[in-house]
Design a protein around this motif. Structure first.
Motif, mmCIF file in Angstrom:
data_model
loop_
_atom_site.group_PDB
_atom_site.id
_atom_site.type_symbol
_atom_site.label_atom_id
_atom_site.label_comp_id
_atom_site.label_asym_id
_atom_site.label_seq_id
_atom_site.Cartn_x
_atom_site.Cartn_y
_atom_site.Cartn_z
ATOM 1 N N UNK A 95 0.838 -1.208 0.000
ATOM 2 C CA UNK A 95 0.000 0.000 0.000
ATOM 3 C C UNK A 95 0.867 1.250 0.000
ATOM 4 N N UNK A 96 0.413 2.280 -0.701
ATOM 5 C CA UNK A 96 1.160 3.535 -0.721
ATOM 6 C C UNK A 96 1.273 4.067 0.712
ATOM 7 N N UNK A 97 2.473 4.526 1.073
ATOM 8 C CA UNK A 97 2.732 4.991 2.434
ATOM 9 C C UNK A 97 3.319 3.923 3.326
ATOM 10 N N UNK A 98 3.603 2.745 2.761
ATOM 11 C CA UNK A 98 4.141 1.642 3.558
ATOM 12 C C UNK A 98 5.553 1.940 4.060
ATOM 13 N N UNK A 99 5.917 1.277 5.136
ATOM 14 C CA UNK A 99 7.225 1.389 5.768
ATOM 15 C C UNK A 99 7.892 0.017 5.771
ATOM 16 N N UNK A 100 9.162 -0.083 6.182
ATOM 17 C CA UNK A 100 9.792 -1.405 6.295
ATOM 18 C C UNK A 100 9.018 -2.369 7.184
ATOM 19 N N UNK A 101 8.335 -1.866 8.190
ATOM 20 C CA UNK A 101 7.546 -2.747 9.059
ATOM 21 C C UNK A 101 6.419 -3.401 8.262
ATOM 22 N N UNK A 102 5.770 -2.628 7.396
ATOM 23 C CA UNK A 102 4.717 -3.193 6.547
ATOM 24 C C UNK A 102 5.269 -4.300 5.663
ATOM 25 N N UNK A 103 6.441 -4.070 5.072
ATOM 26 C CA UNK A 103 7.042 -5.086 4.211
ATOM 27 C C UNK A 103 7.393 -6.336 5.009
ATOM 28 N N UNK A 104 7.944 -6.156 6.224
ATOM 29 C CA UNK A 104 8.314 -7.307 7.048
ATOM 30 C C UNK A 104 7.104 -8.197 7.301
ATOM 31 N N UNK A 105 5.963 -7.590 7.624
ATOM 32 C CA UNK A 105 4.754 -8.390 7.864
ATOM 33 C C UNK A 105 4.184 -8.952 6.568
ATOM 34 N N UNK A 114 17.950 2.888 7.816
ATOM 35 C CA UNK A 114 16.963 3.962 7.942
ATOM 36 C C UNK A 114 16.045 3.671 9.122
ATOM 37 N N UNK A 115 15.356 4.689 9.646
ATOM 38 C CA UNK A 115 14.358 4.445 10.701
ATOM 39 C C UNK A 115 13.222 3.575 10.165
ATOM 40 N N UNK A 116 12.602 2.803 11.044
ATOM 41 C CA UNK A 116 11.530 1.911 10.625
ATOM 42 C C UNK A 116 10.300 2.665 10.125
ATOM 43 N N UNK A 117 10.180 3.936 10.470
ATOM 44 C CA UNK A 117 9.020 4.714 10.029
ATOM 45 C C UNK A 117 9.243 5.323 8.642
ATOM 46 N N UNK A 118 10.367 5.018 7.974
ATOM 47 C CA UNK A 118 10.651 5.558 6.648
ATOM 48 C C UNK A 118 9.610 5.088 5.637
ATOM 49 N N UNK A 119 9.048 6.011 4.870
ATOM 50 C CA UNK A 119 8.054 5.665 3.847
ATOM 51 C C UNK A 119 8.782 5.169 2.598
ATOM 52 N N UNK A 120 8.355 4.012 2.088
ATOM 53 C CA UNK A 120 9.006 3.396 0.942
ATOM 54 C C UNK A 120 8.511 4.014 -0.361
ATOM 55 N N UNK A 121 9.424 4.077 -1.336
ATOM 56 C CA UNK A 121 9.098 4.624 -2.652
ATOM 57 C C UNK A 121 9.220 3.525 -3.696
ATOM 58 N N UNK A 122 8.614 3.745 -4.855
ATOM 59 C CA UNK A 122 8.698 2.783 -5.951
ATOM 60 C C UNK A 122 10.151 2.456 -6.275
ATOM 61 N N UNK A 123 10.454 1.163 -6.389
ATOM 62 C CA UNK A 123 11.790 0.731 -6.777
ATOM 63 C C UNK A 123 12.767 0.571 -5.645
#
Length: 702
Positions: free
Chosen positions: A400-410, A430-439
């Motif tokens: 989902x747009x706005x996801x962070x590394x925590x979202x990816x881990x789950x 990076x901090x776990x609250x970092x918002x992920x970007x395309x690519x």
């Protein structure tokens, strides 16, 4: 309305092996069951299920699905029963009709518990057989096509909003963009009629002013790709009013400022031709930066594949161009239905395999602690834009747009999320609250002592991550409550000075209407059952003659609080965030399976509470509570002694005192004190403010 033989002929045209007798029997049964029922339009009600079945034949679905379309309203709107459908048409069709019946009761503006329960049943039915969703989408599409016949505007708007919030996004999730576009457009017409009509009128003016413009651009595109040896079927169209309105809202611009209201589609022979055609278009006209998307190499999660680009044509006119093969086009129009046709030999498991988001939703079902949480997480999981990220091994994940590394881990695995301690994005920590970007390339760092942090919930974007974090917090709280309850029960048994055997405990549990000792311990920890009730259940007569606890003042202690507006015996707690005392205006908040939480009316946490608000007030016998003060004091000798002297003089007992902040000049103390009511507390605050060492005193909220 389709006649009986016409409907059967439609099915036989693409499925010669279809059970013609069953379709005929379903047609006759539905017609008799609905009898003289009429629709809002005045047409026989029976016309609706037949039109739904007709829509399903356009998708070339198997005869069982067509029969379900014919029968889909019989259980809900007639005297027909599930058992009757099973007996006459088989358990498979009976299960489908039952699933659609339950789904048809989803409403976004009704009681949350009923809404959540219907959504739960629907998701389970859909996960077992995706045809439930296909029938319901056809049902909703025909209802929306005839919605204008309903005279009640409020009802029309409710149905339209439900369509836009539930059914259109579901159609998008399974790749049925043709259904999605029409559902959104029809809903928009009833929700925003003025905006719809205004945009439609401007499109008509544009069409009149540029007569033949679409055809001319289409011919230019066709000639261009033909010159490069590419055969293409080129079609052009104006975008729908709803699509234009969303762009206007999203960009904050007027209709006149929009330039890309015309879209063209090129259907070519194969995938190689798609990229060759794209090269020809980009070589002829400049591309608008940021407007190129390659959904062929990285398909959408619903299987959608196409090339999208926007170019500047002629005198600063922007046109959107989509390039795809015929197979990709069929997938875009019909999505899952393009695969789930009669030729699939009844493989109803295709849903969970091809659409993993359905499995994610089922996990959310299991983790949700309340109806509100289930609805929130389900909407999050279904209705979000996506970003594409990679793991170090090259695996692609759509998040989902706005996801962070925590979202990816789950998203990768629940265990990885639970043990996550850090992350690297593109090789950098990076901090776990970092918002992920395309690519982005994302590496999750895990550790043996890692565990979910409740603070993660404030920044995760996926329903799966949020549900897992909340589950961990609930489990931890339950484990702590269980341990506390065990200690309370042991202490009570010691005070009774008896040996409690299994028979005594079973008898006590029966009287308290609790299933087991673990439930008793939890109830004691949460205060939903009193010590005296447990004592009496374990040892009848043990509480006889006991008197209420009294203080040195000879009055019941400050814990003696009662609340008007709650049923007798209902457990409640005073909000630890605002510490209300008798005299404060209060409100109760009911959350499933928790004691009623009583807050002061000005508590900042009230805005975040998701439960039902209750009108409550202090009982006449309420005689005190714990108040919390924040006192800013000059950093000087004797300041604390002066404050405690004031509290003693006002007969206020100090329950707890902590230092919140300290520097060279001042320190802030947080003091919990027992007071009888708001009047006494106000007097104490005034007395403390009069001390030379005290800079300020106020109620502490938080």
């Amino acid at each position: 309305m389709l006649r009986q033989y016409e409907l059967v002929e439609r099915v036989k045209a693409y499925d010669p092996q279809a059970d013609e007798d069953l379709l005929n029997r379903a047609y006759v049964f539905s017609m008799k069951a609905h009898g003289s029922q009429l629709r809002a339009s005045g047409d026989p009600y029976f016309s609706h299920p037949i039109e739904v079945a007709g829509i399903l034949t356009d998708l070339k679905l198997d005869y069982e699905t067509i029969a379900t379309g014919i029968l889909h309203d019989t259980i809900e709107d007639t005297v027909a029963t599930q058992e009757e459908i099973d007996r006459l048409f088989g358990p498979s069709i009976g299960r489908l009709v039952n699933g659609v019946t339950k789904l048809s009761r989803i409403e976004t503006q009704t009681d949350s518990e009923r809404q959540a329960e219907n959504l739960r049943k629907f998701l389970l039915a859909m996960s077992n057989d995706i045809r439930v969703l296909l029938v319901k989408l056809a049902d909703r599409l025909h209802n929306m096509r005839t919605l204008h016949h309903i005279g009640n505007e409020t009802k029309r708007r409710r149905i339209a909003r439900e369509t836009m919030e539930i059914y259109a996004p579901l159609a998008e999730r399974i790749g049925m963009y043709g259904f999605m576009d029409e559902l959104n457009e029809l809903a928009f017409l009833h929700l925003e009629p003025e905006a719809h009509n205004s945009i439609a009128a401007r499109l008509a003016q544009l069409r009149a002013g540029g007569s033949g413009r679409v055809d001319a651009i289409g011919k230019s595109l066709r000639a261009l790709v033909n010159a490069h040896g590419i055969l293409a079927d080129v079609t052009g169209r104006e975008k729908r009013p709803y699509s234009i309105w969303r762009k206007m809202q999203g960009r904050g611009v007027s209709f006149e400022q929009l330039s890309d209201v015309i879209a063209f589609r090129l259907i070519v022979k194969d995938e190689d031709s798609c990229y060759r055609a794209l090269g020809a278009v980009h070589g002829r006209w400049p591309m608008v930066p940021g407007k190129f998307k390659d959904f062929i190499s990285t398909p959408k999660r619903n299987g959608y594949r196409s090339l999208h680009t926007t170019v500047v044509y002629g005198e600063n006119a922007r046109i959107e161009v989509q390039i795809r093969t015929q197979q990709m086009h069929d997938q875009a129009e019909y999505g899952l239905a393009a695969h789930w046709a009669y030729k699939q030999d009844g493989d109803t498991a295709v849903a969970s395999d091809a659409y993993p988001w359905i499995n994610d939703l089922l996990e959310v079902l299991q983790d949700a602690a309340s109806p509100e949480e289930l609805l929130e997480n389900a909407r999050m999981a279904m209705f979000q834009d996506q970003v594409f990220v990679f793991t170090p091994k090259g695996a692609l994940h759509q998040m989902p747009r706005g996801s962070t590394p925590v979202d990816l881990a789950y998203a990768v695995h629940s265990d990885l999320g639970d043990s996550c301690v850090g992350a690297k994005v593109n090789g950098r920590v990076v901090p776990l609250r970092t918002v992920l970007a395309n690519g982005d390339q994302v590496e999750i760092l895990r550790g043996p002592l890692g565990h979910p942090d409740p603070a993660w919930e404030s920044f995760v974007a996926s329903a799966k991550a949020r549900a897992a974090i909340r589950r961990h917090v609930r489990n931890k709280a339950q484990a702590e409550a269980q341990a506390m309850g065990g200690k309370l029960l042991d202490s009570l048994i010691k005070r009774l000075k008896v040996s409690v055997d299994a028979d005594m405990m079973a008898t006590a549990l029966g009287q308290l209407m609790l299933p087991d000792q673990a439930a008793l311990e939890l109830a004691m920890a949460r205060g939903t059952v009193s010590d005296s009730a447990v004592s009496e259940a374990l040892l009848p007569g043990s509480t006889a003659g006991q008197r209420p606890r009294r203080t040195k003042r000879g009055k019941p202690g400050p814990a003696a609080v009662s609340i008007h507006g709650l049923a007798a015996g209902v457990a409640f707690e005073l909000g630890p965030c605002c510490h209300p005392v008798p005299g404060d205006r209060i409100v109760g908040v009911r959350i499933a399976e928790r004691p009623i939480m009583v807050h002061a009316i000005d508590c900042p946490e009230l805005g975040h509470e998701a439960g039902e608000w209750l009108d409550v007030s202090w009982g006449e016998e309420s005689d005190g509570a714990v108040a919390r003060l924040a006192v800013v004091v000059h950093n000087q000798t004797g300041a604390l002694a002066a404050m405690t002297a004031v509290l003693a003089a006002q007969r206020a007992n100090i329950v707890n005192l902590s230092l919140k902040h300290r520097d060279r000049e001042f320190h802030t103390d947080i003091i919990d004190i027992e007071v009888s009511n708001l009047k006494q507390l106000t007097t104490i605050i005034a007395a403390l403010n009069n001390l030379p060492a005290v800079l300020s005193v106020e109620r502490f909220r938080g």
